[in-house]
Design a protein around this motif. Structure first.
Motif, short mmCIF file in Angstrom:
data_model
loop_
_atom_site.label_atom_id
_atom_site.label_comp_id
_atom_site.label_asym_id
_atom_site.label_seq_id
_atom_site.Cartn_x
_atom_site.Cartn_y
_atom_site.Cartn_z
N VAL A 87 0.84 -1.19 0.00
CA VAL A 87 0.00 0.00 0.00
C VAL A 87 0.88 1.25 0.00
O VAL A 87 1.70 1.44 0.90
N THR A 118 -0.75 4.47 -0.75
CA THR A 118 -1.69 5.40 -0.12
C THR A 118 -3.07 4.78 -0.04
O THR A 118 -3.44 3.98 -0.91
N SER A 119 -3.80 5.14 0.98
CA SER A 119 -5.20 4.76 1.09
C SER A 119 -5.93 5.99 1.62
O SER A 119 -5.71 6.40 2.77
N THR A 125 -7.34 3.07 -2.76
CA THR A 125 -6.03 2.61 -2.32
C THR A 125 -5.15 2.35 -3.53
O THR A 125 -5.57 1.68 -4.47
N GLU A 154 -3.74 -0.40 5.26
CA GLU A 154 -2.90 0.59 5.95
C GLU A 154 -1.67 0.89 5.10
O GLU A 154 -1.13 -0.01 4.44
N ASP A 155 -1.22 2.14 5.11
CA ASP A 155 -0.01 2.52 4.38
C ASP A 155 1.14 1.59 4.75
O ASP A 155 1.36 1.29 5.93
#
Length: 142
Positions: A46, A48-49, A62, A100-101
């Motif tokens: 990930v 970005t979300s 995401t 999550e990032d």
């Protein structure tokens, strides 16, 4: 009268607990069936979300760095990143999924009518990555 009270209590409880019934996922026999229904399957990290600008209270967008493409659409040979939309509201809808990032995740997603990729808790992987790899005739990861 004693029989009516428990029935009424059950009906009241069900009325306030409808969220559990809001998302029911189709049963799947194995990873091959799951991968067969998906438009893309990949492992990614990930980047970005963020809340989806179209509906920030209920959905997120995401972006993943693709670390292992397992099944890609023909128009994507080997993309560096993939963006996926998904329900993310903690209070519902019930098919929410969160990222999550920095998290590494196996993602199973489908293309919506608008051309964007979507995933949900019903699309979340139900088997280990190597089961999906075997279903897609790919070498296992150690």
């Amino acid at each position: 009268m004693r029989r009516i009270v428990p029935i009424i209590a059950l009906l009241i409880a069900a009325a306030f607990h409808t969220g559990a019934l809001a998302c029911s996922c189709r049963p799947l026999a194995n990873a091959a069936e799951h991968a067969g229904q998906a438009d893309t399957v990949f492992r990614g990290r990930v980047l970005t979300s963020i809340p989806d600008p179209a509906d920030p209270e209920a959905f997120a967008v995401t972006t993943f760095e693709v670390t292992a493409p397992l099944k890609m659409l023909p128009r994507w040979s080997h993309p560096d990143t993939i963006t996926v939309r998904h329900a993310s509201r903690r209070e519902g809808p019930e098919c929410s999924i969160w990222y999550e990032d920095g998290q590494e995740a196996l993602v199973v997603a489908r293309i919506g009518g608008d051309g964007y990729l979507y995933t949900s808790s019903c699309d979340a992987p139900r088997w280990p990555e190597n089961d999906y790899r075997a279903a897609l005739f790919l070498a296992p990861v150690p």
